[in-house]
Design an enzyme around this catalytic site. Structure first.
Site, PDB file in Angstrom:
ATOM      1  N   THR A 103       1.085  -4.460   4.254  1.00 29.64           N
ATOM      2  CA  THR A 103       0.753  -4.762   5.651  1.00 29.64           C
ATOM      3  C   THR A 103       0.098  -6.122   5.853  1.00 29.64           C
ATOM      4  OG1 THR A 103      -1.391  -3.631   5.468  1.00 29.64           O
ATOM      5  CG2 THR A 103       0.507  -2.320   6.221  1.00 29.64           C
ATOM      6  N   ASP A 104      -0.432  -6.737   4.790  1.00 31.60           N
ATOM      7  CA  ASP A 104      -1.155  -7.997   4.964  1.00 31.60           C
ATOM      8  C   ASP A 104      -0.291  -9.078   5.597  1.00 31.60           C
ATOM      9  OD1 ASP A 104      -3.438  -6.930   3.935  1.00 31.60           O
ATOM     10  OD2 ASP A 104      -3.357  -7.966   2.009  1.00 31.60           O
TER      11      ASP A 104
ATOM     12  N   THR B 238       0.813  -1.212   0.000  1.00 36.06           N
ATOM     13  CA  THR B 238       0.000   0.000   0.000  1.00 36.06           C
ATOM     14  C   THR B 238       0.845   1.261   0.000  1.00 36.06           C
ATOM     15  OG1 THR B 238      -1.791  -1.136   1.164  1.00 36.06           O
ATOM     16  CG2 THR B 238      -1.802   1.256   1.258  1.00 36.06           C
TER      17      THR B 238
ATOM     18  N   SER C  86       1.628  -7.551  -0.479  1.00 35.96           N
ATOM     19  CA  SER C  86       2.251  -8.597   0.340  1.00 35.96           C
ATOM     20  C   SER C  86       1.427  -9.874   0.398  1.00 35.96           C
ATOM     21  CB  SER C  86       2.515  -8.072   1.751  1.00 35.96           C
ATOM     22  OG  SER C  86       1.315  -7.809   2.451  1.00 35.96           O
TER      23      SER C  86
ATOM     24  N   TYR D  81      -7.587   0.335  -4.478  1.00 37.10           N
ATOM     25  CA  TYR D  81      -6.467   1.050  -5.087  1.00 37.10           C
ATOM     26  C   TYR D  81      -5.451   0.048  -5.615  1.00 37.10           C
ATOM     27  CZ  TYR D  81      -4.736  -0.030  -0.403  1.00 37.10           C
ATOM     28  OH  TYR D  81      -4.400  -0.677   0.760  1.00 37.10           O
TER      29      TYR D  81
END
Length: 361
Positions: A126-127, A42, A93, A56
């Site tokens: 961040t995943d 992101t 990710s 996005y």
């Protein structure tokens, strides 16, 4: 002026002349050299407009921001370090692979083995950021700072959190106080250890927390203030070496629910899993059918680690599972237990040795 006073005055002047230089003449300390390794996520994504905060990136046809553009967009990082940047890959990710992990870890080790690099910052989605951080915490061989950073809002979003997160991550990686603390995550002004951190909210900027172990410290005005150090083995104290590895053993996670059977466990064994982490209910509890399939898998040589789907708490060994040849996940979430078991299996398949590893890391 008496002769004695004149002599004292001359001596004092001489001392000032040959002593320490005045504050205005002192040279500033040289800046640290920080390498930024970009992997995507992101923090490197664009949205269609400033309010597109969850829709996005490449999923909507918008190409990600490359590392040089990301660095140029945040010139404030130059205040804290001399920056170099590399684009290792540029994907979300959730799409990363074990091959990506190995490439990232080996490149990080190579950079930090040189005198020219004092710290590394890794931009990451961040995943799975907590998983990559923990993997690196076990295989990176350095006391130099390694900091993972991401954002919860795309670069085009209103109140985007990426720029300040990146500044703080660079400032942290450049700080001598960050040495020897293992791999860290810097998000939302919080410094977290790779061992304890987890993503706790799908979209909130304050998603990364360490509910059991607490935080390592906080960033205030881009300066780190530490309150703790990790007690578990990590980095240079780790026994794991990925240098010769081209892959990792397959380990799958079975998520237990009311009425679960062993179908997914049997399928994992058939697919070639060398280890299974069972995310049980409560203190690693499970239905009889699940237990039966895990016992069968263990008898076939598959390593079993019992964990919990509960977000917090410790899973200590119980006699039932110990007699079956299972190890306990201790304070590892299922996803981090999977990482540790993959690395453990590069060294041993002995349940007692695997339990030792889960106790120490």
């Amino acid at each position: 002026m008496p002769l004695e006073k004149l002599a004292a005055t001359v001596l004092c002047a001489a001392t000032l002349t040959i002593g320490a230089a005045p504050a205005w003449a002192q040279q500033p300390a040289p800046k640290a050299n920080v390498a930024i390794l970009a992997t995507g996520g992101t923090i490197a994504s664009r949205g269609a407009n400033s309010l597109a905060l969850t829709d996005y990136g490449q999923s909507v046809g918008l190409q990600p921001v490359a590392i040089q553009a990301l660095v140029t967009a945040v010139p404030e990082i130059q205040k804290f370090a001399n920056i170099t940047g590399e684009q290792l890959f540029n994907v979300g990710s959730s799409k990363l692979s074990i091959d990506n992990w190995l490439a990232l870890a080996k490149r990080t080790n190579a950079l930090l083995a040189t005198k020219e690099v004092d710290g590394v910052v890794i931009t990451h989605g961040t995943d799975t950021l907590e998983e990559t951080a923990y993997f690196l915490n076990l295989v990176v061989k350095t006391h130099k700072p390694v900091v993972l950073v991401g954002s919860m809002r795309p670069s085009t979003g209103m109140s985007a959190d990426g720029p300040l997160n990146l500044v703080n991550a660079v400032a942290l990686a450049a700080s001598p106080a960050a040495r020897g603390r293992g791999v860290m995550v810097s998000m939302n002004d919080v410094i977290s250890s790779a061992f304890g951190v987890m993503k706790t909210n799908t979209t909130n900027a304050a998603t990364f927390k360490s509910p059991d172990g607490g935080e390592l410290g906080y960033m205030q005005n881009s300066e780190p203030f530490f309150i703790a150090s990790p007690a578990k083995r990590h980095t240079l104290d780790s026994e794991f070496d990925i240098g010769p590895l081209q892959s990792l053993p397959r380990v799958d996670i079975n998520y237990t629910t009311l009425g679960s059977d062993g179908v997914l466990i049997d399928a994992a064994v058939a697919a070639g899993a060398r280890g299974i982490v069972n995310a049980g209910t409560g203190h690693a509890n499970m239905p009889h059918a699940t237990m039966a399939s895990l016992v069968t898998a263990q008898q076939k040589g598959v390593a079993i680690v019992t964990g919990s789907r509960v977000m917090t708490g410790i899973v200590t060994p119980t006699s039932e599972f110990t007699k079956a040849g299972f190890a306990s996940a201790m304070m590892h979430s299922p996803q981090k237990a999977r990482i540790l078991l993959m690395l453990a299996l590069t060294k041993t398949n002995d349940p007692k040795e695997i339990q030792r590893i889960f106790n120490e890391y």
